[in-house]
Design an enzyme around this catalytic site. Structure first.
Site, short mmCIF file in Angstrom:
data_model
loop_
_atom_site.label_atom_id
_atom_site.label_comp_id
_atom_site.label_asym_id
_atom_site.label_seq_id
_atom_site.Cartn_x
_atom_site.Cartn_y
_atom_site.Cartn_z
N ASN A 1 1.11 -1.07 0.29
CA ASN A 1 -0.11 0.17 0.04
C ASN A 1 1.03 1.23 -0.14
O ASN A 1 1.77 2.01 1.10
CB ASN A 1 -0.80 -0.04 1.48
CG ASN A 1 -1.32 0.95 1.17
OD1 ASN A 1 -1.37 2.01 0.40
ND2 ASN A 1 -2.24 1.76 2.56
N TRP A 2 0.68 1.71 -1.22
CA TRP A 2 1.97 2.81 -1.52
C TRP A 2 1.24 4.51 -0.87
O TRP A 2 2.04 5.05 -0.72
CB TRP A 2 2.36 3.68 -2.43
CG TRP A 2 2.57 2.04 -3.38
CD1 TRP A 2 3.39 1.05 -2.47
CD2 TRP A 2 3.23 2.31 -4.84
NE1 TRP A 2 3.78 -0.05 -3.77
CE2 TRP A 2 4.28 1.21 -5.34
CE3 TRP A 2 3.78 2.98 -5.89
CZ2 TRP A 2 4.15 0.85 -6.68
CZ3 TRP A 2 4.23 2.79 -6.98
CH2 TRP A 2 3.85 1.94 -7.16
N LYS A 3 -0.03 4.68 -0.23
CA LYS A 3 -0.47 5.31 0.62
C LYS A 3 -0.76 6.70 -1.02
O LYS A 3 -0.30 6.37 -2.58
CB LYS A 3 0.04 6.00 1.77
CG LYS A 3 -0.03 5.18 2.24
CD LYS A 3 0.26 5.07 4.15
CE LYS A 3 0.36 3.60 4.58
NZ LYS A 3 -0.38 4.06 6.13
N HIS B 1 -9.94 1.42 5.63
CA HIS B 1 -8.27 1.27 5.95
C HIS B 1 -8.71 2.35 7.51
O HIS B 1 -9.46 3.47 6.60
CB HIS B 1 -7.84 1.92 4.98
CG HIS B 1 -5.41 1.65 5.22
ND1 HIS B 1 -5.32 2.53 6.50
CD2 HIS B 1 -5.11 1.21 5.29
CE1 HIS B 1 -4.37 3.14 6.68
NE2 HIS B 1 -3.82 1.66 5.36
N GLU C 1 -6.63 4.44 7.95
CA GLU C 1 -6.55 6.65 7.85
C GLU C 1 -8.28 6.60 7.20
O GLU C 1 -7.98 8.06 7.66
CB GLU C 1 -5.40 6.69 6.95
CG GLU C 1 -4.03 5.93 7.58
CD GLU C 1 -2.86 5.69 6.54
OE1 GLU C 1 -2.76 5.58 5.53
OE2 GLU C 1 -2.05 5.31 7.74
N GLU D 1 -4.98 -4.77 11.06
CA GLU D 1 -4.65 -4.04 11.51
C GLU D 1 -4.77 -2.57 12.75
O GLU D 1 -5.24 -1.69 12.22
CB GLU D 1 -4.65 -2.31 10.05
CG GLU D 1 -4.48 -3.39 8.80
CD GLU D 1 -3.48 -2.43 7.60
OE1 GLU D 1 -1.96 -2.85 7.49
OE2 GLU D 1 -3.87 -1.26 7.54
N GLY E 1 2.17 2.51 10.62
CA GLY E 1 2.89 4.11 10.18
C GLY E 1 3.95 4.38 11.34
O GLY E 1 4.52 5.65 11.36
N SER F 1 3.25 -1.96 10.66
CA SER F 1 4.94 -2.53 10.83
C SER F 1 5.53 -2.65 10.55
O SER F 1 6.72 -3.30 10.94
CB SER F 1 5.24 -1.29 12.12
OG SER F 1 5.04 0.21 12.19
N GLY G 1 2.57 -0.82 4.51
CA GLY G 1 3.26 0.53 4.24
C GLY G 1 4.13 0.91 3.77
O GLY G 1 4.99 0.56 2.81
N GLY G 2 4.71 1.66 4.21
CA GLY G 2 6.04 2.19 4.34
C GLY G 2 6.99 1.45 3.75
O GLY G 2 7.51 1.42 2.34
C1 PEP Z 1 -0.91 0.14 6.35
O1 PEP Z 1 -1.06 1.16 5.35
O2 PEP Z 1 -1.72 -0.44 5.80
C2 PEP Z 1 -0.09 -0.26 6.73
C3 PEP Z 1 0.48 -1.00 7.78
O3 PEP Z 1 1.60 0.94 7.05
P1 PEP Z 1 2.93 0.42 7.40
O4 PEP Z 1 2.61 -0.72 7.43
O5 PEP Z 1 3.70 2.21 6.95
O6 PEP Z 1 2.52 0.23 8.90
#
Ligand code: PEP
Length: 246
Positions: free
Chosen positions: A8-10, A94, A96, A163, A169, A208, A229-230
């Site tokens: 997930n590049w956001k 999600h 966010e 999640e 994040g 994370s 994500g990251g």
């Molecule tokens: C996400 O955006 O779903 C996520 C898990 O982000 P991260 O891996 O950066 O915690």
């Protein structure tokens, strides 16, 4: 069941950065990888990503989609339009989007239903906040999110991403034992509600995940993949996570 590792590049990457990333990833991934991979670029890069991934083992995903087919929804992109681009997966609910954009469980339920209507596989995100976990309410919160999103039934393929909001994040992942326990409860809930169909749902962990800790989650018997994500923003790091699931 093959694990699904999703990037997930956001709100990251230009068109050029998308092209560079996917070219590099395509060099790393063999034609028949041991896990399923999907990338979720921003809307601006979806069409180009679809072209580059055509014929590859990497699926195209979208980070969001509107449940209505078309209409006066300025700024939105519909599930129908995503399907037209060859998108296979769509993230629904999600944290966010729930937190920053005020999306309700009812709206998430509409998205899940619309995804199925247009032949997409929803990745339904569920998870508790730190306050809720500390209050011993983690399962209560997740169960409510599941019930409200899936109350009408299971009408197509589904992926659930557990999640915990506090792990997204932050660099602080959940304890693998807690993730396993939650995944077990989710599985029991799915099978209790939908019988055999519940067994076919993949449950991912997200929050994370990095190459260094991925194996701790991906080796767990109830976890069939990760939503990243990251650490998915670099193709090498994303592929290292995918290998940990193999
Ligand atoms: C996400 O955006 O779903 C996520 C898990 O982000 P991260 O891996 O950066 O915690």
């Amino acid at each position: 069941m093959k694990s699904l590792v999703a990037a997930n590049w956001k709100m990251h990457k230009t068109l050029k950065e998308t092209e560079d990333y996917l070219r590099r990833l395509l060099e790393l991934v063999p034609p028949d990888p041991p896990v399923e991979l999907a990338v979720f670029p921003p809307f601006t890069a979806l069409a180009r990503a679809g072209e580059l991934l055509l014929g590859s083992p990497i699926a195209l995903g979208a980070q969001n989609g509107h449940p209505e087919r078309e209409g006066a929804f300025t700024g939105e992109v519909s599930m129908y339009q995503l399907a037209d681009l060859g998108v296979r997966y769509v993230i629904c609910g999600h944290s966010e989007r729930r937190k920053i954009f005020g999306e309700t469980d009812e709206f998430v339920a509409k998205k899940v239903r619309a995804a199925w209507n247009y032949g997409l596989t929803p990745i339904l995100c569920v998870g508790e906040t730190l306050v809720e976990r500390r209050a011993g309410r983690a399962w209560e919160v997740v169960e409510k999110q599941l019930s409200l999103a899936l109350g009408d039934g299971l009408f197509g393929p589904l992926v659930i991403a557990y999640e915990p909001v506090w792990a997204i994040g932050t660099g602080v992942p959940a304890h693998p034992q807690d993730a396993q326990e939650m995944a077990q409860r989710i599985r029991a809930w799915l099978c209790g509600r939908f019988g055999k169909l519940g067994e076919g749902v993949r449950i991912q962990y997200g929050g994370s995940v990095k190459p260094e800790n991925a194996h701790e989650f991906l080796k767990l018997p109830e976890i069939q993949g990760a939503l990243v994500g990251g650490a998915s923003l670099d193709p090498q790091s994303f592929w290292a996570i995918a290998l940990a699931a193999a």
